[in-house]
Design a protein around this motif. Structure first.
Motif, PDB file in Angstrom:
ATOM      1  N   ARG A  85       1.290  34.208  43.206  1.00  0.00           N
ATOM      2  CA  ARG A  85       2.052  34.663  42.789  1.00  0.00           C
ATOM      3  C   ARG A  85       2.546  35.889  44.367  1.00  0.00           C
ATOM      4  O   ARG A  85       1.884  36.337  45.590  1.00  0.00           O
ATOM      5  CB  ARG A  85       1.449  35.569  41.790  1.00  0.00           C
ATOM      6  CG  ARG A  85       2.393  35.900  41.594  1.00  0.00           C
ATOM      7  CD  ARG A  85       1.611  36.551  39.897  1.00  0.00           C
ATOM      8  NE  ARG A  85       0.575  38.204  40.414  1.00  0.00           N
ATOM      9  CZ  ARG A  85       0.606  38.804  40.289  1.00  0.00           C
ATOM     10  NH1 ARG A  85      -0.560  38.715  38.900  1.00  0.00           N
ATOM     11  NH2 ARG A  85      -0.130  39.509  40.675  1.00  0.00           N
ATOM     12  N   PHE A  92       7.045  53.764  52.241  1.00  0.00           N
ATOM     13  CA  PHE A  92       8.291  53.990  53.155  1.00  0.00           C
ATOM     14  C   PHE A  92       8.203  53.855  54.760  1.00  0.00           C
ATOM     15  O   PHE A  92       7.607  54.417  54.931  1.00  0.00           O
ATOM     16  CB  PHE A  92       9.534  55.170  52.620  1.00  0.00           C
ATOM     17  CG  PHE A  92       9.541  55.670  51.422  1.00  0.00           C
ATOM     18  CD1 PHE A  92      10.451  55.049  50.873  1.00  0.00           C
ATOM     19  CD2 PHE A  92       8.359  56.151  50.629  1.00  0.00           C
ATOM     20  CE1 PHE A  92      11.112  54.506  49.495  1.00  0.00           C
ATOM     21  CE2 PHE A  92       9.015  55.385  49.085  1.00  0.00           C
ATOM     22  CZ  PHE A  92       9.846  55.788  48.797  1.00  0.00           C
ATOM     23  N   TYR A  93       9.389  53.135  54.761  1.00  0.00           N
ATOM     24  CA  TYR A  93       9.415  53.400  56.847  1.00  0.00           C
ATOM     25  C   TYR A  93      11.045  52.791  57.065  1.00  0.00           C
ATOM     26  O   TYR A  93      11.641  51.626  56.141  1.00  0.00           O
ATOM     27  CB  TYR A  93       8.295  52.282  57.081  1.00  0.00           C
ATOM     28  CG  TYR A  93       7.909  52.414  58.590  1.00  0.00           C
ATOM     29  CD1 TYR A  93       7.121  53.652  59.066  1.00  0.00           C
ATOM     30  CD2 TYR A  93       8.653  51.753  59.910  1.00  0.00           C
ATOM     31  CE1 TYR A  93       7.292  54.070  59.952  1.00  0.00           C
ATOM     32  CE2 TYR A  93       8.253  52.342  61.374  1.00  0.00           C
ATOM     33  CZ  TYR A  93       7.625  53.385  61.495  1.00  0.00           C
ATOM     34  OH  TYR A  93       6.881  53.674  62.804  1.00  0.00           O
ATOM     35  N   GLU A 275      -2.548  60.419  53.853  1.00  0.00           N
ATOM     36  CA  GLU A 275      -4.604  60.502  53.028  1.00  0.00           C
ATOM     37  C   GLU A 275      -3.590  59.501  52.038  1.00  0.00           C
ATOM     38  O   GLU A 275      -4.440  58.617  51.571  1.00  0.00           O
ATOM     39  CB  GLU A 275      -4.242  61.918  51.686  1.00  0.00           C
ATOM     40  CG  GLU A 275      -3.947  62.365  51.402  1.00  0.00           C
ATOM     41  CD  GLU A 275      -3.275  63.823  50.133  1.00  0.00           C
ATOM     42  OE1 GLU A 275      -4.500  64.146  49.730  1.00  0.00           O
ATOM     43  OE2 GLU A 275      -2.839  64.585  51.563  1.00  0.00           O
ATOM     44  N   ASP A 276      -2.383  59.209  51.609  1.00  0.00           N
ATOM     45  CA  ASP A 276      -2.053  58.598  50.860  1.00  0.00           C
ATOM     46  C   ASP A 276      -0.839  56.972  51.624  1.00  0.00           C
ATOM     47  O   ASP A 276      -0.617  56.348  50.797  1.00  0.00           O
ATOM     48  CB  ASP A 276      -0.505  59.071  49.548  1.00  0.00           C
ATOM     49  CG  ASP A 276      -0.520  60.722  49.049  1.00  0.00           C
ATOM     50  OD1 ASP A 276      -1.968  60.041  48.845  1.00  0.00           O
ATOM     51  OD2 ASP A 276      -0.299  60.933  49.862  1.00  0.00           O
ATOM     52  N   ASP A 279      -2.184  54.091  50.049  1.00  0.00           N
ATOM     53  CA  ASP A 279      -1.684  53.604  48.802  1.00  0.00           C
ATOM     54  C   ASP A 279      -0.367  52.976  48.243  1.00  0.00           C
ATOM     55  O   ASP A 279       0.392  53.986  48.016  1.00  0.00           O
ATOM     56  CB  ASP A 279      -1.675  55.272  48.104  1.00  0.00           C
ATOM     57  CG  ASP A 279      -1.647  55.408  46.331  1.00  0.00           C
ATOM     58  OD1 ASP A 279      -1.578  53.868  46.003  1.00  0.00           O
ATOM     59  OD2 ASP A 279      -1.438  56.351  45.597  1.00  0.00           O
ATOM     60  N   ARG A 281       0.620  50.736  45.990  1.00  0.00           N
ATOM     61  CA  ARG A 281       0.856  50.574  45.089  1.00  0.00           C
ATOM     62  C   ARG A 281       1.138  49.113  43.963  1.00  0.00           C
ATOM     63  O   ARG A 281       2.681  48.638  44.104  1.00  0.00           O
ATOM     64  CB  ARG A 281       2.145  51.688  44.288  1.00  0.00           C
ATOM     65  CG  ARG A 281       1.865  52.950  44.301  1.00  0.00           C
ATOM     66  CD  ARG A 281       2.134  53.569  44.605  1.00  0.00           C
ATOM     67  NE  ARG A 281       2.592  54.199  45.845  1.00  0.00           N
ATOM     68  CZ  ARG A 281       4.172  54.547  46.347  1.00  0.00           C
ATOM     69  NH1 ARG A 281       5.084  54.887  45.254  1.00  0.00           N
ATOM     70  NH2 ARG A 281       3.683  54.204  47.489  1.00  0.00           N
TER      71      ARG A 281
ATOM     72  N   LYS B  10       1.472  63.889  43.651  1.00  0.00           N
ATOM     73  CA  LYS B  10       0.321  63.067  44.189  1.00  0.00           C
ATOM     74  C   LYS B  10       2.273  61.674  44.104  1.00  0.00           C
ATOM     75  O   LYS B  10       2.664  61.146  45.105  1.00  0.00           O
ATOM     76  CB  LYS B  10      -0.346  62.482  44.034  1.00  0.00           C
ATOM     77  CG  LYS B  10      -0.498  60.740  44.534  1.00  0.00           C
ATOM     78  CD  LYS B  10      -2.317  60.372  44.326  1.00  0.00           C
ATOM     79  CE  LYS B  10      -2.346  59.298  45.155  1.00  0.00           C
ATOM     80  NZ  LYS B  10      -3.526  58.584  44.836  1.00  0.00           N
ATOM     81  N   LEU B  14       4.512  60.032  46.868  1.00  0.00           N
ATOM     82  CA  LEU B  14       4.782  58.827  46.941  1.00  0.00           C
ATOM     83  C   LEU B  14       5.638  58.174  47.112  1.00  0.00           C
ATOM     84  O   LEU B  14       6.787  57.293  48.151  1.00  0.00           O
ATOM     85  CB  LEU B  14       3.412  58.077  46.511  1.00  0.00           C
ATOM     86  CG  LEU B  14       1.993  58.382  46.527  1.00  0.00           C
ATOM     87  CD1 LEU B  14       0.995  57.650  45.681  1.00  0.00           C
ATOM     88  CD2 LEU B  14       2.181  57.814  48.113  1.00  0.00           C
ATOM     89  N   ARG B  16       8.657  59.667  47.949  1.00  0.00           N
ATOM     90  CA  ARG B  16       9.389  60.906  48.352  1.00  0.00           C
ATOM     91  C   ARG B  16      10.148  61.972  48.131  1.00  0.00           C
ATOM     92  O   ARG B  16      11.101  61.968  48.074  1.00  0.00           O
ATOM     93  CB  ARG B  16      10.260  59.928  50.429  1.00  0.00           C
ATOM     94  CG  ARG B  16       9.118  58.811  50.457  1.00  0.00           C
ATOM     95  CD  ARG B  16       8.070  60.297  51.257  1.00  0.00           C
ATOM     96  NE  ARG B  16       7.681  59.644  52.527  1.00  0.00           N
ATOM     97  CZ  ARG B  16       6.409  58.838  51.921  1.00  0.00           C
ATOM     98  NH1 ARG B  16       5.149  58.736  50.653  1.00  0.00           N
ATOM     99  NH2 ARG B  16       5.486  58.137  52.885  1.00  0.00           N
TER     100      ARG B  16
END
Lengths: 486, 95
Positions: A85, A92-93, A275-276, A279, A281, B10, B14, B16
Motif C-alpha cells: 500500500r 515541506f521542502y 524538533e518536528d 513528524d 504524519r 504544533k 507543521l 506552516r
C-alpha cells in the motif's frame, strides 16, 4: 578477521551500522506519471502536471516499476508481499511540490531478505534486509546560481526509487562498503538500477551507533543523510563513530538526530535541529488503491530473472576452473563475465583467465577504456589465444600482437602475417642459432659445464634474442639442454 | 479526547501556518468540537476489524511504462510567482 573496534580512553567500542539505500528504478517513465525518467534533460522538461503538484492531478502507478521492485526483492532472496500500500509522508521542502512524498510505510512490497558479503580476508557474512519499498524521488535544488534564491528543477521529481533498508547488522566501515558494492552489483545484474552513484542513482542514509564491547542492546543512533559514494559512506562511519565514542566517554549523551557528512572537512554535523523534523504524519494515500499482485506474476518474473552474481561465480569456478578470487573479479560486472565466457568457451580456459585478468585488463587500463567499448572484442581475443594454443606464436610474441591489436584494431592473424611473427618450430633453424651462440660464448659454456647452472637462462635469452623472440620456448630449452650436454 | 493549546500550535507549525495566541484559542475550541463529534465513532466496537482503505475488490489501474507526458515547461511554470529562465525560484534554502 579481528573485529573492528574503536579504542577509547575507557575501553573498546563496537560500531553498529544500518543502511537505507535509495536506488533509482530503471524505467522509461516516472512512478506515477508519464513524464520521462531519464537523467538530465533541459530543466523542468521531464515534468508533467502530476509531478508539479497541480490541483486535481492524480497519480497512476507504473506497472514496470512494480515489476522492477519485485525483481529486486527476488534478487535479494526476500519475501514478496502480494498486498502492499502507498502512504503519504508529509513534509515541506521547495523541491517537493505536493508537500508530501508518496511512499510505502506500513505495507512495503518487499519484506525480509539478505545480502551475502565477502570481506577482504575471505570471511563471508550475511547482512539482513529488513524491507524494501517504492517511493517517489524529489526534485533538485540548485543553490549556487543566485545570492538570495534557490533554483528548482523538477526533472527528478516523481522518478521511482526503491528504498532498501538493512538490519543493523553491519559492524565496520569495510562491511558497509562490501554491502553497498554487493547491493549495487545485484541491482546492476538484475537491470533494476544502473547503480550510477555520480548521477545519484544510488545514495545511502547511514545509521550509526556505538556500544561498549560485550554490551547488549543498542545506544542512540544518528542518521547521516544522502551519502553518495562507497568511500564516503566508509569515511562517514569512521568519523561519526569516533565522535560518538568521544561524547560517551566524556560523560555526554547522543541525541537522535539527522547529520550531514562533509568529506572535505571529514566530519559530520547536525542537519535538522527542528524538533518536528521527523513528524511526517503518514497516512494511507487516498489517491491510490492498495496494490495487490498475483503470485503467478511473481513466478513469471522469477523465471525470467538473469543469473545472479553468486550463482554465476559458482558456475565459473566449476565450468572453467577459476579460483575464488578470479571468479570474484570476473563477475564484478556482468559485461566482464560475458566477455570472459565468450573468450573462454571452447578455448583453453586457464589461458583465457590469465590473459583477461593480466594483459587484457592492463590494456584497458592503459587506454582508459571499459569492457563495453573495449578496443579488442572477445572474438578477437579468442582468436589471439587460439594462435598461442596451436603454437603459431608464443606467449611473449602474443603480448606484442595484443598491443598491435589495441592500436590498429586488426585481427591477430593479420598482424602475425604482416609482421612475420610466426613461431619458429624448425629444429634445424633453432639448432643453428644455438650453435652460433655457444661458439661465440665458449668461456660461458666452460663455466656452465663446471657447474654454474644459472647460466642456462643466459643461453635461452641469447637464443631468443637471436631469433627475434619467435622461437618456440619449449624447443629452445630442450635443444639447449641437448647441445650443452654434448 | 481533548485538544490542548500546545497541540494546536504544533499542528499549525507543521502546516506552516502562523497563528496568534488568540487564534490558537479559537481553533482549539473549534477543533475540539469536531473531535468531540467524531469521537462518537469510538462507541462502535471495531476489535479485529482491519482498517478499510479500499473496497478490497477494486484494483488500481496500472500504466504501461511509456513516456506520454512532460515537455510542457511553460505550462508547468505558468503559476510560478518568481521564475528565472527554465527554473522555479524560491527564497534561498541551504542547510
Amino acid at each position: 578477521m579481528s573485529a573492528y573496534r574503536i579504542t577509547g580512553e575507557t575501553g573498546e567500542w563496537e560500531v553498529i551500522v544500518g543502511l537505507e539505500v535509495h536506488a533509482q528504478i530503471v524505467s522509461q517513465s516516472k512512478l506515477f506519471s508519464g513524464a520521462s525518467a531519464e537523467y538530465g534533460g533541459e530543466p523542468n522538461t521531464h515534468v508533467s502536471l502530476v509531478d508539479a503538484g497541480f490541483p486535481g492531478m492524480l497519480p497512476v502507478l507504473n506497472r514496470e516499476c512494480v515489476a522492477q521492485a519485485v525483481r529486486t526483492g527476488l534478487g535479494l532472496r526476500a519475501q514478496i508481499n502480494l498486498f502492499s500500500r502507498f502512504d503519504r509522508k508529509n513534509y515541506f521542502y521547495a523541491d517537493l511540490p505536493t508537500g508530501y512524498q508518496i511512499s510505502q510505510f506500513e505495507h512495503p512490497i518487499v519484506g525480509k531478505g539478505a545480502v551475502e558479503i565477502e570481506l577482504s580476508d575471505g570471511e563471508v557474512r550475511h547482512i539482513g534486509v529488513t524491507r524494501m519499498h517504492m517511493e517517489q524521488d524529489a526534485g533538485k535544488s540548485i543553490h549556487d546560481q543566485d545570492p538570495t534564491r534557490s533554483f528548482i528543477d523538477l526533472n527528478r521529481a516523481g522518478v521511482a526509487l526503491m528504498e532498501i533498508v538493512s538490519e543493523p547488522d553491519i559492524r565496520s566501515p569495510e562491511e558497509a562498503g562490501a554491502y553497498l558494492r554487493k547491493l549495487r552489483q545485484i541491482l546492476r545484474y538484475l537491470g533494476t538500477c544502473d547503480g550510477n552513484m555520480e548521477e545519484g542513482s544510488m545514495r545511502a542514509d547511514v545509521n550509526v551507533s556505538v556500544r561498549r564491547e560485550g554490551e547488549e542492546g543498542y545506544r542512540t543512533r544518528c542518521e547521516i543523510k544522502n551519502v553518495n559514494s562507497v568511500r564516503f559512506v566508509m569515511q562517514a562511519i569512521e568519523v561519526e563513530a569516533q565522535r560518538q565514542v568521544d561524547i560517551w566517554e566524556s560523560g555526554g549523551e547522543i541525541d537522535q538526530e539527522t547529520r550531514l557528512f562533509d568529506h572535505v572537512k571529514s566530519e559530520t554535523r547536525s542537519l535538522r535541529t527542528k524538533e518536528d523534523a521527523h513528524d511526517y504524519r503518514y497516512f494511507p494515500e487516498p489517491d491510490l488503491l492498495p496494490l495487490v499482485i498475483e503470485q503467478s506474476w511473481v513466478d513469471e518474473l522469477k523465471a525470467a530473472l538473469p543469473e545472479l552474481p553468486e550463482d554465476k561465480r559458482a558456475r565459473l569456478e566449476k565450468e572453467y576452473g577459476v579460483s575464488r578470487y578470479e571468479s570474484g573479479v570476473l563477475t564484478a560486472e556482468q559485461s566482464v563475465a560475458d566477455f570472459y565466457e565468450t573468450v573462454a568457451r571452447g578455448a583453453d580456459a586457464r589461458l583465457a583467465t590469465n590473459w583477461i585478468l593480466g594483459d587484457f585488463f592492463a590494456a584497458l587500463n592503459r587506454t582508459g577504456r571499459s569492457i563495453e567499448d573495449s578496443p579488442v572484442s572477445a572474438e578477437a581475443l579468442r582468436e589471439l589465444l587460439a594462435l598461442i594454443s596451436d603454437s603459431t606464436i608464443n606467449g611473449k610474441i602474443a603480448k606484442e600482437v595484443l598491443e598491435d591489436m589495441v592500436e590498429t584494431g586488426e585481427r591477430a592473424s593479420v598482424i602475425v602475417d604482416r609482421k612475420g611473427l610466426r613461431q619458429v618450430t624448425d629444429t634445424g633453424a633453432i639448432e643453428a642459432a644455438i650453435n652460433d651462440i655457444l661458439a661465440a660464448n665458449a668461456d660461458k659454456v666452460a663455466e656452465y659445464k663446471s657447474g654454474k647452472d644459472k647460466l642456462f637462462g643466459f643461453f635461452v635469452g641469447q637464443t631468443m634474442k637471436a631469433m627475434k623472440g619467435k622461437a618456440n620456448p619449449a624447443m629452445v630449452n630442450e635443444l639447449l639442454k641437448k647441445l650443452l650436454a654434448s | 479526547m481533548s485538544l490542548d493549546a500546545k497541540t494546536v500550535a504544533k499542528m499549525a507549525r507543521l502546516a506552516r501556518v502562523g497563528l496568534s495566541d488568540e487564534q490558537v484559542h479559537t481553533y482549539q475550541k473549534e477543533m475540539q468540537g469536531i473531535i468531540g463529534w467524531v469521537d462518537q465513532l469510538n462507541e462502535v466496537d471495531v476489535t479485529d476489524v482491519p482498517p478499510m482503505i479500499g473496497t478490497g475488490l477494486a484494483q488500481p489501474r496500472l500504466r504501461d511504462d511509456q513516456v506520454t507526458d512532460g515537455n510542457c515547461r511553460e505550462k508547468v511554470l505558468s503559476n510560478a510567482p518568481d521564475r528565472e529562465g527554465p527554473f522555479y525560484t524560491v527564497p534561498k534554502v541551504v542547510e
